[in-house]
Each structure stands twice: as structure tokens, then as C-alpha cells.
Design a protein around this motif. Structure first.
Motif, PDB file in Angstrom:
ATOM      1  N   TRP A  83      12.908  -4.538  26.439  1.00 25.27           N
ATOM      2  CA  TRP A  83      12.573  -6.152  26.558  1.00 25.27           C
ATOM      3  C   TRP A  83      13.443  -6.791  25.343  1.00 25.27           C
ATOM      4  CZ3 TRP A  83      10.668  -9.634  23.094  1.00 25.27           C
ATOM      5  CH2 TRP A  83      10.595 -11.069  23.554  1.00 25.27           C
ATOM      6  N   SER A  84      13.352  -6.082  24.108  1.00 18.95           N
ATOM      7  CA  SER A  84      13.936  -6.762  22.831  1.00 18.95           C
ATOM      8  C   SER A  84      15.299  -6.757  23.407  1.00 18.95           C
ATOM      9  CB  SER A  84      13.461  -6.237  21.703  1.00 18.95           C
ATOM     10  OG  SER A  84      14.145  -4.892  21.489  1.00 18.95           O
ATOM     11  N   GLY A  92       7.751 -11.107  32.752  1.00 19.37           N
ATOM     12  CA  GLY A  92       7.009 -11.975  32.000  1.00 19.37           C
ATOM     13  C   GLY A  92       6.292 -11.428  30.735  1.00 19.37           C
ATOM     14  N   TRP A  93       6.829 -10.208  30.184  1.00 20.29           N
ATOM     15  CA  TRP A  93       6.186  -9.731  28.930  1.00 20.29           C
ATOM     16  C   TRP A  93       6.110 -10.664  28.142  1.00 20.29           C
ATOM     17  CZ3 TRP A  93       2.898  -5.925  27.970  1.00 20.29           C
ATOM     18  CH2 TRP A  93       2.942  -5.449  26.630  1.00 20.29           C
ATOM     19  N   GLY A  94       7.311 -11.152  27.671  1.00 18.99           N
ATOM     20  CA  GLY A  94       7.255 -12.190  26.428  1.00 18.99           C
ATOM     21  C   GLY A  94       6.164 -13.031  26.453  1.00 18.99           C
ATOM     22  N   ALA A  95       6.398 -13.622  27.752  1.00 17.49           N
ATOM     23  CA  ALA A  95       5.256 -14.998  27.670  1.00 17.49           C
ATOM     24  C   ALA A  95       3.871 -14.443  27.576  1.00 17.49           C
ATOM     25  CB  ALA A  95       5.481 -15.576  28.909  1.00 17.49           C
ATOM     26  N   PHE A  96       3.517 -13.054  27.973  1.00 18.87           N
ATOM     27  CA  PHE A  96       2.029 -12.690  27.747  1.00 18.87           C
ATOM     28  C   PHE A  96       1.934 -12.420  26.410  1.00 18.87           C
ATOM     29  CE2 PHE A  96      -0.114  -8.737  27.447  1.00 18.87           C
ATOM     30  CZ  PHE A  96      -1.368  -9.242  27.960  1.00 18.87           C
ATOM     31  N   VAL A  97       2.696 -11.725  25.586  1.00 19.59           N
ATOM     32  CA  VAL A  97       2.566 -11.446  24.257  1.00 19.59           C
ATOM     33  C   VAL A  97       2.468 -12.758  23.529  1.00 19.59           C
ATOM     34  CG1 VAL A  97       3.511 -10.198  22.323  1.00 19.59           C
ATOM     35  CG2 VAL A  97       3.771  -9.265  24.393  1.00 19.59           C
ATOM     36  N   THR A 101      -0.748 -13.757  21.120  1.00 21.20           N
ATOM     37  CA  THR A 101      -0.774 -13.437  19.889  1.00 21.20           C
ATOM     38  C   THR A 101      -0.542 -14.983  19.038  1.00 21.20           C
ATOM     39  OG1 THR A 101       1.492 -13.164  19.941  1.00 21.20           O
ATOM     40  CG2 THR A 101       0.347 -11.082  20.210  1.00 21.20           C
ATOM     41  N   GLY A 102       0.079 -15.849  19.922  1.00 22.05           N
ATOM     42  CA  GLY A 102       0.516 -17.182  19.107  1.00 22.05           C
ATOM     43  C   GLY A 102       1.640 -17.119  18.524  1.00 22.05           C
ATOM     44  N   HIS A 103       2.509 -15.964  18.564  1.00 23.22           N
ATOM     45  CA  HIS A 103       3.800 -15.707  18.113  1.00 23.22           C
ATOM     46  C   HIS A 103       4.783 -15.794  19.256  1.00 23.22           C
ATOM     47  CE1 HIS A 103       6.814 -14.577  15.374  1.00 23.22           C
ATOM     48  NE2 HIS A 103       7.205 -13.333  16.024  1.00 23.22           N
ATOM     49  N   ARG A 109      12.809 -13.216  19.599  1.00 23.89           N
ATOM     50  CA  ARG A 109      13.984 -12.157  19.928  1.00 23.89           C
ATOM     51  C   ARG A 109      15.378 -12.874  20.064  1.00 23.89           C
ATOM     52  NH1 ARG A 109      13.682 -11.010  25.968  1.00 23.89           N
ATOM     53  NH2 ARG A 109      14.411 -13.170  25.713  1.00 23.89           N
ATOM     54  N   ASP A 110      15.311 -14.162  20.576  1.00 22.45           N
ATOM     55  CA  ASP A 110      16.461 -14.796  20.667  1.00 22.45           C
ATOM     56  C   ASP A 110      17.334 -15.103  19.467  1.00 22.45           C
ATOM     57  OD1 ASP A 110      16.196 -14.542  23.400  1.00 22.45           O
ATOM     58  OD2 ASP A 110      15.530 -16.626  23.637  1.00 22.45           O
TER      59      ASP A 110
END
Length: 398
Positions: A83-84, A92-97, A101-103, A109-110
Motif C-alpha cells: 500500500w505504501s 480503501g486501506w488508507g482511508a480505514f487506517v 487512528t486519526g493520522h 505517504r504521499d
């Protein structure tokens, strides 16, 4: 039962989760994560000393479950790395994390500098080698347990190395510390040459072993029953899945991680048996492997460190391995020794005296004859000179 003896092996999983978290955090956190893992092992081993305890475990099922947990853990780590490497948000992994987490991991990553992505590759490959190969090493020795074998081979698929479950168990353990063993590095060999040579020869050895097995069973060489072909298909399936989800560039970077994980195995092979000699007709003894009892390495690597006992009795589960404090010892803990092995001038400076001391303190007369020939062929001046400097020690060489 003493719960702490069971909990200490969960440090393995804690380090894996830590690595996944740093990878997802992105930016400089990835490099910080890599440095943190290095410090945990290298400084931890130096400070925490040795663990020579041999507790009795009344609930081995817990310890087996700890091994099985490595597969979902490694899958998580590799997925986070894939993913990274991506420029989108697969599944949708990034949106989920970000939500839990709020981070904002997508923004992090970008905005990650390319050098930190290199840290991601190094850290991911390190985790493939540690979480994947170390656990698979234990599981694939359990040839009587189909579940452990299946999980072990999937763990090895992450480093294109399912043949390890064949060559290591049926080849390496038989021929360790002899010229017939691809994984045993002769004296004077460069570690980077060994990675390539051991990989190629190991694959050839596994193919021959599997060819003989299939012939005995009357099964076709090119077919589903061939574990070598089936294993390589498992690795290709992982690569194809990554391509389908994340695309070509992230998959290419993941393949680099997988190859780095495979290289780590061969570096470990290099340092576990470098310079050892043995007549293949004689039994394997604890003296035929470099050992270490460093506490952090032992607790977070399922006692892989107790390699001398493992090779003397390969079927013994990791929790029952004995420390053998009188066995020949590595330079330090596992990660420390890996780093030294990757610096050939430093490696030969530190290991040449150890190898020559092995000749003096551990070798039989027959092995000293083999050692004399190995010294002469090593290209290492101190080894070559040892034959003349200590003629009585190597007198059987003639």
C-alpha cells in the motif's frame, strides 16, 4: 505455569506489529522504525546478555499457535508495504487506517521522501526474513503436521523460497558443514557470492530431492505432486495478487522486498556454518554450527539462536532446544552478526581467529585434515599461514 516464559515469545509479534505501524505512518517514521528494530536487536543483545534457561512448557499448543500467527502478521506487514508503494488507496486501506487512528496516512505517504521509501524496502525485507523465514524454518521441520507445513510454505512463498522446506530439511541437515551442502560457506568465501551460489545450488538440490521422491512414489515429475513447482506457483500467486490490487510499480518494489528477504536467509546460512568442516559419513554434532544465546535474539526468533542443538537434533521443537554454552559462538546476536557478515573485511578479520580456534578446540583429527585443505584454498593469509605455523595441529593433513 510461568506465563512469562510464554509471553516472551510474543515479543516476536510485537516487533512485527511495530514495523507495520511505522510503515503505515510514512515519512520519517519509516526510517525511525528501521532504526528502532536495529537498536532493539543489536543494542538489546549487547545489554541483555545471554539466556541459558531451559524451562519446561506444559502447554506446547500455545507455542505452536504463536508460530501460526506469523502468517497473518507477515501478510499485514507486506500489505502495508505494498500500500505504501502505491499512489492510490487500494481497497480503501488508507482511508480505514486514517479513520481509526486519526493520522492521515495517505497524506503522510504521499509526502514521503524517496529515501524513506528505501527504508520501507529494507524494513519489509527484514520482516519477511524474520517473521516469515524464521517461523517457517520451525514449522517446516514439523513434517508430521500438515497444518504447520502448509503455513510454513506460505510464509516461505513471501521470499520465493518454498524449496527451503525441501532442501533444508532433507539436504542441508544431512550435509551441513560439508562440501556437499550449498548453504555451508567455505573459508574465504564472500557473503555476496554466497547468496547467489547458495540460492542456485539450493534450488538444484531441492529439485533433485523432489525428483527422487516422486520417482519412488511413481508420480509425474511435471505435475501437481511436484512440491517445487507447486511452491513457486504460490510465490507467483502472491505477486499476481499484488499486481491485480496495486499495479506494476508497487509490485516491482514488493518483489525487491521479497528478494531481499530471500537474501537474508542466505546471509544467515553463511554466518551459521561459515568455515565448518565435517566428513558427511560422520554424525552431525553441536560443534558443527555457530551458536549464540543472546537473550533478545532468542526470545524474538523462536530460539533459532540455539543452532548447535537444532542441527544435532533437528526434530526438537524450538522451546526445548538447549543453549549449549560450550558450543562455538557467533560474533554476537543474529542481527549484529548479519551486519558484520555484510562487511566482508570486518567479517574475515573477526571470524578468521574464531575459525582457527574451532580447528584447535573442536575439530577431530580427521576434521583438522579437512580444515588444512580448506585453509590452503581460502585465500585468507592468516588461514593459509596456520598450516605452516601449527604443523602439529594440522599434521593429519598429509
Amino acid at each position: 505455569m510461568n506465563v512469562l516464559h510464554y509471553l516472551k515469545y510474543f515479543l516476536f509479534h510485537a516487533i512485527g506489529l511495530l514495523a507495520a505501524g511505522f510503515i503505515m505512518a510514512g515519512q520519517g517514521y519509516v526510517t525511525l522504525g528501521l532504526l528502532t528494530v536495529l537498536v532493539i536487536y543489536m543494542v538489546g543483545d549487547a545489554v541483555a546478555g545471554d539466556d541459558t534457561s531451559t524451562p519446561t512448557f506444559k502447554h506446547p499448543g500455545i507455542l505452536t499457535f504463536q508460530l501460526w500467527m506469523a502468517l497473518p502478521l507477515l501478510t499485514l506487514i507486506v500489505w502495508c508495504a505494498l500500500w505504501s508503494f502505491s499512489s492510490t488507496d487500494p481497497l480503501g486501506w488508507g482511508a480505514f487506517v486514517t479513520q481509526i487512528t486519526g493520522h492521515d496516512v495517505i497524506a503522510a505517504r504521499d509526502g514521503t521522501f524517496w529515501a524513506h521509501q528505501v527504508s520501507t524496502v529494507i524494513l519489509t525485507g527484514l520482516m519477511i526474513g524474520m517473521v516469515g523465514t524464521i517461523t517457517a524454518h520451525e514449522l517446516t521441520h514439523r513434517t508430521w503436521d500438515p497444518v504447520s507445513m502448509l503455513i510454513g510454505r506460505w510464509l516461505l512463498a513471501f521470499s520465493f523460497d518454498t524449496i527451503f522446506s525441501i532442501e533444508h530439511v532433507y539436504g542441508h541437515h544431512r550435509y551441513v558443514s560439508t562440501e556437499e551442502d550449498p548453504a555451508t560457506a567455505p573459508r574465504g568465501r564472500n557473503v555476496y557470492f554466497h547468496v547467489v551460489a547458495s540460492t542456485l545450488k539450493g534450488n538444484v538440490s531441492a529439485w533433485k530431492i523432489e525428483q527422487k521422491r516422486l520417482a519412488r512414489k511413481g508420480q509425474a515429475l511435471f505435475g501437481w505432486h511436484n512440491a517445487v513447482l507447486r511452491g513457486h506457483a504460490m510465490s507467483l500467486l502472491l505477486v499476481a495478487g499484488a499486481w491485480a490490487v496495486a499495479g506494476p510499480l508497487p509490485t516491482a518494489l514488493l518483489v525487491v522486498c521479497m528478494l531481499w528477504g530471500k537474501a537474508l536467509l542466505e546471509i544467515v546460512n553463511y554466518m551459521e556454518h561459515y568455515g565448518m568442516v565435517r566428513n558427511p559419513a560422520t554424525p552431525v554434532q553441536p560443534r558443527h554450527s555457530w551458536n549464540t544465546n543472546k537473550r533478545i535474539s532468542s526470545w524474538t526468533m523462536f530460539n533459532l539462536t540455539r543452532h548447535s542443538h537444532h542441527h544435532a537434533q533437528g526434530e526438537v521443537p524450538y522451546q526445548d532446544l538447549k543453549p549449549f554454552p560450550d558450543a562455538p559462538m557467533m560474533i554476537g546476536g543474529y542481527l549484529t552478526t548479519i551486519v558484520v557478515a555484510m562487511l566482508p573485511p570486518l567479517w574475515h578479520k573477526l571470524m578468521t581467529p574464531k575459525v582457527l580456534a574451532w580447528d584447535r578446540d573442536y575439530a577431530t583429527a580427521e576434521e583438522r585434515a579437512l580444515a588444512a585443505r580448506a585453509n590452503a584454498a581460502s585465500g585468507i593469509p592468516a588461514m593459509m599461514a596456520a598450516n605452516q605455523a601449527q604443523p602439529q595441529l594440522y599434521r593429519a593433513a598429509a
